[in-house]
Motif scaffolding. Structure first.
Motif, short mmCIF file in Angstrom:
data_model
loop_
_atom_site.label_atom_id
_atom_site.label_comp_id
_atom_site.label_asym_id
_atom_site.label_seq_id
_atom_site.Cartn_x
_atom_site.Cartn_y
_atom_site.Cartn_z
N ALA A 155 1.03 -1.17 -0.10
CA ALA A 155 0.03 0.06 0.08
C ALA A 155 0.86 1.08 0.11
N GLN A 156 1.87 1.15 0.82
CA GLN A 156 2.81 2.40 0.87
C GLN A 156 3.72 2.60 -0.52
N GLU A 157 3.74 1.46 -1.20
CA GLU A 157 4.42 1.62 -2.61
C GLU A 157 3.45 2.04 -3.36
N MET A 158 2.08 1.81 -3.27
CA MET A 158 1.00 2.45 -4.26
C MET A 158 0.95 3.95 -3.97
N GLU A 159 1.08 4.08 -2.49
CA GLU A 159 0.81 5.74 -2.34
C GLU A 159 2.14 6.44 -3.33
N LYS A 160 3.39 5.81 -3.14
CA LYS A 160 4.36 6.56 -3.85
C LYS A 160 4.12 6.43 -5.42
N SER A 161 3.74 5.37 -5.93
CA SER A 161 3.58 5.42 -7.29
C SER A 161 2.51 6.42 -7.84
N ALA A 162 1.29 6.43 -7.19
CA ALA A 162 -0.01 7.18 -7.52
C ALA A 162 0.71 8.85 -7.30
N LYS A 163 1.59 9.03 -6.25
CA LYS A 163 2.08 10.41 -6.31
C LYS A 163 2.92 10.75 -7.44
N ALA A 164 3.83 9.85 -7.76
CA ALA A 164 4.69 9.89 -9.00
C ALA A 164 3.99 10.16 -10.23
N ASN A 165 2.97 9.47 -10.30
CA ASN A 165 2.11 9.83 -11.47
C ASN A 165 0.85 10.69 -11.65
N GLY A 166 1.10 11.71 -10.50
CA GLY A 166 0.21 12.65 -10.53
C GLY A 166 -1.19 12.54 -9.89
N ILE A 167 -1.32 11.38 -9.28
CA ILE A 167 -2.70 11.03 -8.49
C ILE A 167 -2.89 11.33 -7.39
#
Lengths: 288, 406
Positions: free
Chosen positions: B194-206
């Motif tokens: 879930a923490q990785e998902m948070e990082k991926s989302a932020k990196a992709n502007g979500i």
């Protein structure tokens, strides 16, 4: 609107918690036995409902009618043949015995049903009712109504019937009840049978709502335990009050401080009750 | 009277047990000459028992296939495979004791790590102390491999290799997704992903509008889900195990929650989730380290991915999932390393694993300097018509991403 939704969720969940706990509370209150097999009885009831629907297409509502007598007999025999032999021993002995029985039943279920999670999905699904953006799932509503009906029946039984009065008498004063001619061993067996029947019925209702696996029994047992301490032992209204309080605290806690801490909050409440009001919300002093 | 009789029974049965244990011990010593013993501490009882069963299925299939082919070839001599199981009762501290006991008393030659990242990390300290080459078949979190250990290897790539391609697919296919709500089981792997998902989302502007954890054994999620619903995210990302995800999915339907994208990790990778969730599993996306639709031509004992799937189906009458496949490939990798080393010497086998660069039914296998595999491209998939459909990588793509989960 979120506040109303959270409140409604909690009310419905509270009734389900009461349904899980009421049989446990009866056995604890009357027999002074902490019945650790209660959670596994609920799971077995859920398997009964699941199996009946899956293999024979029998609706859970009919399964409810079958579950009550089947579990009553199971509980009655268990108490007559095993628990009555050690009922006067210190509480640790009955605790250990029910713990052992729970291990046997739970592992037998893992062996026969496997530990895979199953789901009883009604066809067609019961759906949800929505009113001004507030949504209530129909299956939970029906389960809540059935839980209330079961609770009401138990209340009537304890208040109005001869057996019920005898159960209450044994609970209040075992020795005096013996002197009045009550067959205590048989009353114990009836009370344990009733507890098991309520657990079995709760299981049938929970099958509509929660995934079914032998591994969920400890979660049910944990909730029953907290509800009993909060609401007070042995009384029908106590289980309802305890269930509602627990669900409200969890629901509001989860919304305000996050779901990870909702359980912590409910156990903090448990400790506070144990210290400040050990007899619970509606329990009488002397039955804590 | 009763007590003394009980005590006598206990003594008699105790000595019988000892005698039986002695017999079993001497039997295994007699055949120890031409057998390689692999230790597998697993949570055979307790809440993680279903996972242990899956791991055992993978190990047993490999052992059976290896033995069918005559065994493992060590410098021209064939050795049979024996898997030694021990139950640590889903109790992580006990997995550490069990590991030590297996190494010091059970005369095992090589080890498989216990289940999950938490236990694998805890037990790795012991196997490192005894210089015991260990393959962890179910540990992905980077915290397991950042300890500078030389004898620990893992078949799962880091968690971000699951969330990054998933986010990129959703960004490309569903540009209207601007907000994501993340709900994670408060447990090592589900929380880490879930923490990785948070990082991926932020990196992709979500935008991450909601990020919360729920406690293990939570029985009701209605308050949490009502809150998420009120935030109206287009993407709902939930982590947990089968039980949690079935319950949450049911309650989402109960609350009439709809979203363009719903992702669940790790439930949808398992057949029992898809069966139990039924229609409500439709269009749920997920990612895992392996999928039976992959088409690799391996140099290991199983060969092609399709052959592994065929053998698995023949033995167990069900499709393998990534956990079972990972357990099987862990055995196959040991076999390749031992045959390459031509010896049962622990250091030589360890070196063979460290320098391994081979194609398997699981995919290309090459371990990084920290011991974690770094050569895999984990698949992203979606449940469509009650079946998992692979969306990524392109080489094995089976269908297009579909929007809308009701």
């Amino acid at each position: 609107m979120l506040a109303v939704q959270v409140l409604i969720n909690a009310l419905v969940l509270g009734c389900l918690y009461a349904c899980i706990a009421i049989g446990f509370s009866l056995v604890w209150g009357v027999l002074n036995v902490i019945n650790l097999i209660h959670g596994s009885f609920i799971v077995l009831g859920a398997y009964l409902a699941w199996g009946a629907y899956q293999w024979a297409g029998i609706s859970p509502w009919y399964a409810l009618v079958v579950a009550a007598p089947v579990f009553f007999v199971l509980g009655y025999l268990l108490q007559r043949l095993l628990l009555n032999r050690v009922i006067t021993a210190p509480v640790l002995v009955t605790l250990t015995l029910t713990f052992g029985l729970d291990l046997i039943l739970n592992n037998a279920m893992i062996y026969y049903f496997k530990a895979d999670y199953r789901k009883l999905t009604l066809n067609p699904p019961t759906g949800s009712i929505s009113l001004f953006d507030v949504v209530v799932p129909v299956d939970r509503l029906i389960a809540t109504a059935s839980a209330l009906a079961l609770t009401g029946l138990l209340y009537l039984l304890l208040r109005r019937s001869k057996v019920g009065r005898a159960i209450v008498a044994v609970r209040l004063d075992r020795d005096a009840a013996v002197l009045m001619g009550v067959d205590v061993k048989s009353i114990y067996a009836i009370a344990f049978g009733l507890g098991a029947a309520l657990a079995g019925c709760a299981g049938v209702l929970m099958a509509l709502i929660f995934p079914i696996s032998p591994l969920t029994s400890s979660a049910y047992l944990g909730k029953a335990f907290v509800v009993c301490v909060l609401g007070g032992l042995g009384s029908v209204s106590g289980a309802l009050a305890g269930g509602l309080l627990l669900a409200l605290v969890e629901g509001i806690g989860s919304t305000l401080i996050g779901p990870a801490h909702a359980t912590t909050l409910s156990f903090v409440l448990l400790i506070v009750f144990l210290v400040v009001r050990p007899q619970g919300l509606l329990g009488r002093k002397g039955f804590e | 009277m009763v007590q003394s009789r009980l005590a006598r029974y206990a003594r008699i049965s105790g000595s019988l047990l000892l005698a039986m244990a002695g017999l079993a011990g001497s039997a295994s010593l007699a055949s120890a000459e031409d057998v390689i013993r692999f230790g597998a501490p697993l949570p055979i009882t307790g809440p993680l028992a279903p996972e242990a069963v899956k791991q055992q299925m993978g190990y047993n299939l490999w052992a059976e296939e290896a033995n069918k082919a005559g065994g493992i070839n060590v410098g021209g001599k064939k050795y049979k495979v024996e898997i030694v199981y021990a139950d640590y009762q889903s109790n992580t501290p006990r997995s550490v004791q069990t590991t030590e006991q297996m190494i010091t008393q059970d005369n095992i030659n090589f080890m498989f790590g216990p289940f999950g990242s938490g236990a694998a990390k805890a037990a790795s300290t012991i196997s490192e102390k005894y210089k015991m080459p260990t393959i962890a078949a179910s540990a992905s979190s980077s915290q397991v491999y950042d300890q500078g250990y030389k004898y620990l290897f893992g078949t799962f790539t880091p968690n971000d290799t699951l969330t990054t391609p998933l986010t990129q697919i959703i960004k490309a296919k569903a540009p209207e997704v601007k907000k994501v709500a993340i709900l994670a089981r408060n447990d090592l792997f589900p929380l880490a992903i879930a923490q990785e998902m948070e990082k991926s989302a932020k990196a992709n502007g979500i935008e991450v509008t909601y990020f919360e954890k729920y406690a293990i054994n939570t029985l009701d999620h209605s308050a949490t889900l009502s809150q998420i619903k009120s935030l109206a995210p287009q993407w709902i990302f939930i982590t947990g195990y089968t039980n949690d995800l079935l319950l949450i999915r049911k309650q989402m339907v109960d609350q009439q929650m709809k979203a363009a994208v719903v992702t669940m990790i790790a439930g949808p990778a398992y057949q029992d989730f898809i069966e139990a969730a039924g229609q409500s599993a439709e269009n749920i996306s997920s990612a895992s380290w392996w999928h039976p639709a992959e088409q690799y031509d391996g140099k290991d004992i199983f060969g092609k991915t399709s052959n592994f799937v065929k053998l698995f189906k023949a033995k167990y009458n069900s499709d393998p999932d990534y956990g079972q496949a990972s357990a099987a490939v862990s055995g196959a990798l040991f076999q390749l390393a031992i045959e390459k080393a031509g010896s049962l010497d622990r250091d030589k086998v360890r070196d063979a694993l460290a320098s391994m660069d081979v194609m398997t039914f699981w995919g290309p296998v090459k371990f990084g300097t920290n011991g974690q595999i770094n050569s895999l491209e984990p698949p992203v998939f979606q449940i469509q018509n009650q079946k998992p459909v692979v969306l990524f990588p392109d080489a094995i793509k089976q269908g297009e991403f579909k929007l809308g989960v009701n």
